[in-house]
Structure formats: C-alpha cells, structure tokens
Motif scaffolding. Sequence first.
Motif, PDB file in Angstrom:
ATOM      1  N   UNK A  51       0.851  -1.192   0.000  1.00 41.51           N
ATOM      2  CA  UNK A  51       0.000   0.000   0.000  1.00 41.51           C
ATOM      3  C   UNK A  51       0.881   1.234   0.000  1.00 41.51           C
ATOM      4  N   UNK A  52       0.488   2.202  -0.801  1.00 42.26           N
ATOM      5  CA  UNK A  52       1.272   3.430  -0.851  1.00 42.26           C
ATOM      6  C   UNK A  52       0.738   4.347  -1.923  1.00 42.26           C
ATOM      7  N   UNK A  53       1.658   5.018  -2.607  1.00 39.89           N
ATOM      8  CA  UNK A  53       1.295   5.963  -3.656  1.00 39.89           C
ATOM      9  C   UNK A  53       2.184   5.735  -4.869  1.00 39.89           C
ATOM     10  N   UNK A  54       1.567   5.671  -6.045  1.00 35.13           N
ATOM     11  CA  UNK A  54       2.343   5.541  -7.275  1.00 35.13           C
ATOM     12  C   UNK A  54       2.844   6.903  -7.744  1.00 35.13           C
ATOM     13  N   UNK A  55       2.197   7.953  -7.301  1.00 32.29           N
ATOM     14  CA  UNK A  55       2.638   9.332  -7.515  1.00 32.29           C
ATOM     15  C   UNK A  55       2.024  10.141  -6.373  1.00 32.29           C
ATOM     16  N   UNK A  56       2.296  11.435  -6.239  1.00 28.07           N
ATOM     17  CA  UNK A  56       1.794  12.184  -5.073  1.00 28.07           C
ATOM     18  C   UNK A  56       0.279  12.224  -4.930  1.00 28.07           C
ATOM     19  N   UNK A  57      -0.446  11.792  -5.969  1.00 30.20           N
ATOM     20  CA  UNK A  57      -1.907  11.935  -5.911  1.00 30.20           C
ATOM     21  C   UNK A  57      -2.656  10.604  -6.038  1.00 30.20           C
ATOM     22  N   UNK A  58      -1.948   9.527  -6.350  1.00 30.89           N
ATOM     23  CA  UNK A  58      -2.631   8.274  -6.667  1.00 30.89           C
ATOM     24  C   UNK A  58      -2.291   7.186  -5.668  1.00 30.89           C
ATOM     25  N   UNK A  59      -3.319   6.751  -4.904  1.00 27.65           N
ATOM     26  CA  UNK A  59      -3.104   5.681  -3.936  1.00 27.65           C
ATOM     27  C   UNK A  59      -2.926   4.339  -4.643  1.00 27.65           C
ATOM     28  N   UNK A  60      -2.199   3.491  -3.974  1.00 28.07           N
ATOM     29  CA  UNK A  60      -1.858   2.188  -4.522  1.00 28.07           C
ATOM     30  C   UNK A  60      -2.159   1.114  -3.486  1.00 28.07           C
ATOM     31  N   UNK A  61      -2.792   0.051  -3.923  1.00 27.54           N
ATOM     32  CA  UNK A  61      -3.062  -1.092  -3.046  1.00 27.54           C
ATOM     33  C   UNK A  61      -3.024  -2.322  -3.936  1.00 27.54           C
ATOM     34  N   UNK A  62      -1.888  -2.981  -3.974  1.00 24.57           N
ATOM     35  CA  UNK A  62      -1.694  -4.054  -4.948  1.00 24.57           C
ATOM     36  C   UNK A  62      -1.357  -5.374  -4.265  1.00 24.57           C
ATOM     37  N   UNK A  63      -1.693  -6.449  -4.975  1.00 27.20           N
ATOM     38  CA  UNK A  63      -1.502  -7.807  -4.472  1.00 27.20           C
ATOM     39  C   UNK A  63      -0.677  -8.629  -5.445  1.00 27.20           C
TER      40      UNK A  63
END
Length: 119
Positions: A97-109
């Motif tokens: 979980x994190x951010x792919x850029x300053x505005x886009x959240x990331x939640x990947x499996x």
Amino acid sequence: VQLQASGGGLVRAGGSLKVSCATSETIFSVKYMAWYRQAPGKQRELVAGIGDGSRTNYADSVKGRFSISRNSAKNRVYLQMNSLKPEDTAVYYCNVQGYSDPWTELDIWGKGTQVTVSS
C-alpha cells in the motif's frame, strides 16, 4: 505496478522457509507492506505487516516464529518463517500500500506463492 512473490515450497514441520516479494517498478511512496495467507476453505488472513519506521505487526499464531522485513530502496518485502507447522500450509500473498505518484493511492496484491508444511 505488479508484485512478484517467490520462495515458497515444501518443507517438513519444524523447518524454515523465506518468501520474498518485489515490485515490478519503483513505487513513489510505500506506506505498508504485508504478507497474507489463505488456506483451503478458509478466509485470507493477515500474517505480518511492516509500516513506516519499520513498525511490525504479526498474527498471534506466528509471533515468535515469523519475521517480516523490507528493503525500502528495492521495494522488497521478506517473510522469514521458522518452526513451521502443518497449519501454516497456505498460499501466501504479498500486499503493498502506498502511492504511485503524489496523488494516486496504490493497493496491490501479488499472485501468491504456495507454502506446504508436511507433518
């Protein structure tokens, strides 16, 4: 961004395995990395997680036996599993979980890696 898990396999009870997970590209900001597992007929459960400041959390069933760590520079997360028991048998999934850029959240499996512990 994709996650690739590796290191699963077959081990006898009491043995050890280390699974690892890496991202396919650098992530702008990683907030939390974790391992989950899912045994046949059971729900997916959190095994261990590591967040900011390397704070960790573990399922009660693995405390003292499993250890999670991360290489932040390489966006990798590891799970060292010792004193394995047959009930640890499951497919292990990594989650980031994190951010792919300053505005886009990331939640990947990741796709998961099989861990089988024989008695």
